[in-house]
Every structure is written in structure tokens, then in C-alpha cells.
Design a protein around this motif. Structure first.
Motif: not given
Length: 449
Positions: A79-80, A181-186, A211-212
Motif C-alpha cells: 500500500l503505497d 503479508v501487507l507492507n505499510l511503509s508509512f 509497518a514502518a
């Protein structure tokens, strides 16, 4: 290669707006005229010809990990800002995904299918590359899980300008797409209810949410949690430098679970090139890739156990748990080979879980031999010992009998051991001359004239 650091400051006022709906309309309902072209398109350059293997290959021990798993069969939602699925290093790894655009209407946003190459700032493409880029020649560029697939969820106006309702709908879309897997880099400094509820739904659906921690440099004593990183059930990632020490820019807090490498790294750029990025966003992508490796090897492992395996096998920083690094630096190979303990004593869950190698206790039953067999074995051992001792002691017994069972050697042995008497010597002068003395030789006489 020039470093082009992506500046992602959060627009806090936009976070205060609460979405009125979380249901996205069907694909294709957004007029194409509403989809704005990029005001500024991120681009990249070619890697130098003399570039060696990507730093993460050595730092994370990826070649050893790939002997066990490469991420095949696992889908990671990103999600980006979008993902350039046409990038050669992501060929065949990126699904069509979804795109969300905020609109000034009651419905708040609309959902469409993105164009395959849409990613204006390039942040999402860089994150996706760290997760799942294919292995290039000499591993000059590679993702942590080069066999994994990526499902992109693009926020057309930028994640920092999206409303919480829009982000919540984007999370729901990824869960509906059956990501693992869900990557949330925010990271946001505001707890928005729609996003919190959407993350809870994702965790409840069995998705591992990573998440970050964010790059504002907050300290552990400032009590400034960031979201979605601080939500329950989220695996939160901080960043360390190439020396393995925490980055001061990485936010600190009790809600940080582990860390990845956040120093400047070569990453994918839209259009087929490469650029340099740094921060917790890409440390988070490393952990998402490591999770994909674990799920590729143990596909039935629940999300919470994947998170436990990643944290339990991490390399501690400074000898223990850290406010910026949590349990330590992610170690994919250790996570793939981590041995979990047995179930708690008295637990009904004695069966081994997927990826779980139990340590079996010592048997507590009766001895393998009965009383009669044990007695017979003891007598046999005693008789064998007596025979051996008898054979070894026979020469000593014979010597004792010859000397009349007295201590010391026998008379015959003393005589044999006595030294021979010396030979008699001749008289001294004759011995010196080497001739024996004689008495019958005529003696000379004195003569007078």
C-alpha cells in the motif's frame, strides 16, 4: 549514483478528516479525466558496471536463505504510491492491483485499476523491489524474496495526503485480494479510527501486517506513538545503519518490534532504472520479504507465529531489546531455521505446529530391561571381568610361586641377576707393560773389570 532521498512529511490536517464510508465502488467508476498525470516523475540511472552484489545479500545472509525458500507462493500487498510493474526486475511479479483517488464528494474516494507503470514518486516501486525484485546478474539487484508476488494498492494523491477512510479502504482491498503479508511503509502521528479498524480486520483475517516506525527521530521518552505501527497485532520495524547500530532518525518506542537496514541502498526506480533511498520504509520492506520467505517454507504457519519467529530469531542490538530496534535486526536464515520450544507442560496443544520442531522430553517410563534380565546381565558382566583379571594376573602368580610366596625375587632370580666377579689383575708394573711376570728368566750379574 546520486542519492535522491524521498521526502515524505506527513500532512497532519488531512488525517483529522474521518471517512464517511469504507466501501469502495466497483472498478472502473472513476472517469479517467480525474486521474492526474504525474506533476514530477521519479526516474533512475543504470547501475555501475563494476557494482558488486547488493549489500543486503551479505547483510541478511540471503544466499543461505534462498537455499531453503525464495518466497514462491506468497503474495505481499504494498500500500503505497504505486508500483511500476513494467520494471525488468519485477517482470511477472506484480499483479494489476488497485488504485484509490480522493474526491471532494460524500463518498470520499473512488477505486480504479491502475495503469501498470503508474508510480509518480517512485516510493512504492522501491519498496516492492526490496521485497521481491528478481535476482540479476551477480545479484547486483535483488529482493529479499525474489520468488514472491506483489499486489500493489496505489494511493493516487500520495499516502501523506490521503484521508483515513481512503487508507482504510485500501487496506480492506488488499485483504480482499488474499494477500499473505501487507507492507505499510508509512507512519502517522494520529490514531485515526477508520485506519485502526481496517488494520484490526486485516490482523483478524490472518494477514501479517508489517509497518514502518517512521523517520522523525522521536525518542522513547517522548511517548509519541506512530500509526499504524503502534496498533495491536502489527509487526513494527525500525532501522539500523550499515554498522548495525540504530539510526537516530528511526522513531523509538515500546511498540517497535525489530529492525532492518535503513542506510542508503540502491533500489528500483520507475522506468527501469535505479536510485538510492534510505529509511525505515525500506527496513520494513526487508522484514516483509523475510516474512515471505518463512511463509514460503511453512505455508500453513499463522501470521502471529511468523511474527514470533522473526522476532525470536533476530540479532539483538546492544545485547538486548532496544527502543529503536526492538528484538534486534531481522535474520531471514535464522527465522527459517529457528527451533521453537515444546508446548507448555499440561497443554492440550501437544501436536507440532507448521514449521514447529518440538524438543522431546526424556522418557519417564520403566527401564527398558526387566529385573531378571538386568540381574543376568550383571552376572555375565562380573564373570567376564573375572576372566579378564585372571588372564592378566597369571604371570604374576607364577612368579610368586617360584619364590615361595615370599616378597621379592626368588634365589634363582637373585643369582641370575647377580653381577659376575671381576677378572684378577696382574701386578701393576707388568700390567702396564702388557706382559706377565716371570721368575725363571736368568737375572743379569754385575761384572767387574
Amino acid at each position: 549514483m546520486a542519492a535522491r532521498t524521498l521526502v515524505r512529511r506527513l500532512a497532519v490536517p488531512s488525517l483529522l478528516a474521518v471517512g464517511v464510508t469504507l466501501l469502495a465502488p466497483p472498478p472502473g467508476t472513476l472517469p479517467r479525466a480525474l486521474a492526474q498525470d504525474c506533476a514530477q516523475q521519479a526516474t533512475g540511472e543504470e547501475l555501475p558496471d563494476n557494482a558488486g552484489a547488493h549489500p543486503l545479500v551479505g547483510q541478511l545472509g540471503l544466499r543461505q536463505s534462498w537455499d531453503l525458500a525464495d518466497g514462491t507462493g506468497v503474495t505481499v500487498g504494498v500500500l503505497d504510491s504505486g508500483v511500476d510493474g513494467a520494471h525488468p526486475d519485477l517482470a511477472g511479479a506484480v499483479a494489476r492491483g488497485a488504485e484509490f483517488t480522493v474526491v471532494p464528494e460524500e463518498r470520499e474516494f473512488v477505486r480504479t485499476a491502475p495503469r501498470v507503470q503508474d508510480d509518480c514518486p517512485g516510493h512504492g516501486t522501491a519498496v516492492a523491489g526490496v521485497i521481491a525484485a528478481g535476482r540479476g546478474q551477480g545479484d547486483r539487484m535483488t529482493g529479499v524474496a525474489p520468488g514472491a508476488s506483489v499486489y500493489p494498492v496505489r494511493i493516487a494523491d500520495g499516502v501523506d495526503r490521503a484521508t483515513p477512510g481512503t487508507l482504510a479502504a485500501a487496506v480492506d482491498d488488499a485483504v480482499a485480494a488474499d494477500v499473505d503479508v501487507l507492507n505499510l511503509s508509512f507512519a502517522y502521528p494520529v490514531d485515526a479510527e477508520p485506519l485502526r479498524d481496517a488494520v484490526a480486520r486485516a490482523v483478524g483475517a490472518g494477514v501479517l501486517v508489517v509497518a514502518a516506525a517512521g523517520n522523525e527521530g522521536t525518542g522513547a521518552d517522548e511517548e509519541t506513538p506512530m500509526y499504524p505501527a503502534a496498533y495491536d497485532g502489527v509487526l513494527t520495524v525500525g532501522a539500523v545503519g550499515e554498522d548495525g547500530q540504530p539510526l537516530e532518525s528511526s522513531n523509538a518506542g515500546e511498540w517497535v518490534d525489530l529492525a532492518g537496514y535503513g542506510q542508503e541502498l540502491a533500489v528500483l526506480a520507475p522506468g527501469g532504472g535505479y536510485r538510492v533511498e534510505a529509511g525505515t520504509s525500506f527496513a520494513t520492506a526487508q522484514v516483509s520479504g523475510a516474512a515471505a520467505l518463512v511463509l514460503s517454507r511453512f505455508p500453513e504457519l499463522p501470521a502471529e507465529e511468523v511474527a514470533e519467529r522473526l522476532t525470536a530469531s533476530a540479532t539483538p542490538v546492544g545485547g538486548g531489546h532496544g527502543a529503536r530496534t526492538g528484538a534486534g535486526i531481522v535474520d531471514p536464515f535464522a527465522a527459517l531455521t529457528h527451533l521453537e520450544g515444546e508446548a507448555a507442560e499440561g497443554s492440550d496443544e501437544a501436536a507440532a505446529r507448521p514449521g514447529h520442531i518440538p524438543v522431546r522430553p526424556l522418557p519417564e517410563g520403566p527401564p527398558p530391561l526387566g529385573a531378571t534380565a538386568a540381574t543376568a546381565l550383571a552376572w555375565t558382566g562380573g564373570l567376564l571381568l573375572a576372566v579378564v583379571l585372571g588372564l592378566l594376573g597369571a604371570p604374576a602368580v607364577r612368579r610368586a610361586a617360584r619364590r615361595g610366596w615370599r616378597a621379592g625375587p626368588s634365589p634363582a632370580e637373585r643369582a641370575a641377576a647377580a653381577p659376575a666377579p671381576p677378572a684378577p689383575r696382574p701386578p701393576r708394573l707388568e700390567w702396564l707393560r702388557g706382559t706377565p711376570p716371570t721368575t725363571d728368566r736368568p737375572q743379569p750379574r754385575n761384572r767387574t773389570r
